[in-house]
Motif scaffolding. Structure first.
Motif: not given
Length: 170
Positions: A101, A104, A107-112, A143
């Motif tokens: 966090q 980034t 930033a919004e979490i984009t991973f599974n 990322i």
């Protein structure tokens, strides 16, 4: 040895074994690990099955690299890299998520799976991480910078290279 002596020895050995089991159960009860002897005995089939399941999962942890040294040598560490070292179950995922966090900027979490953004050094090349971004290519772009890795290695086992270290103690 006559049959009475053999019987006496068998009874003696059995009583020693039972005495040992009672002592083990008493210690575990005092430590709060079991609630009663009967619960411990009743849970034996479940514990035995769990042991079998865990043993069947062992191949998941076998790396295609022969040894840990070869796993770590696959990574080309840079001065800006960060490795989070922690004993198991002491907040590794939490701290690596905080690091992610920070890098980034929230930033919004984009991973599974967190292993897609923070590779686990000891598990590179294993079925456990199969399908994750870094399993076959530990030097793939992250990322964001700095690159963050996680590890459960001890001080003596940490990989060679120039990087920043975060140590978690519990």
């Amino acid at each position: 040895m006559n049959k009475y002596t053999a019987t006496a020895l068998a009874i003696g050995a059995t009583s020693i074994l039972i005495s040992h089991m009672i002592q083990v159960c008493r210690n575990r009860y005092n430590q709060g690990r079991i609630s009663s002897l009967s619960d411990y005995i009743k849970s034996y089939p479940a514990r035995r099955r769990m042991r079998q399941v865990i043993q069947s999962l062992v191949p998941l942890w076998k790396s295609k690299y022969d040894t840990f040294d070869r796993q770590a040598s696959q990574i080309k560490f840079t001065k800006s890299d960060v490795i989070v070292f922690a004993p198991p179950k002491s907040g590794t995922t939490w701290v690596t998520h905080i690091c992610h966090q920070i890098r980034t900027h929230g930033a919004e979490i984009t991973f599974n799976d967190q292993d897609d953004v923070v590779p686990w050094i000891e598990r590179l090349g294993t079925l456990y991480l199969d399908g994750t971004t870094f399993n076959d290519n530990p030097n793939a772009d992250h990322i964001a910078e700095p690159r963050v890795f996680k590890s459960h290695l001890t001080w003596e086992e940490r990989p060679a290279g120039c990087y920043k270290e975060i140590w978690i103690f519990r």
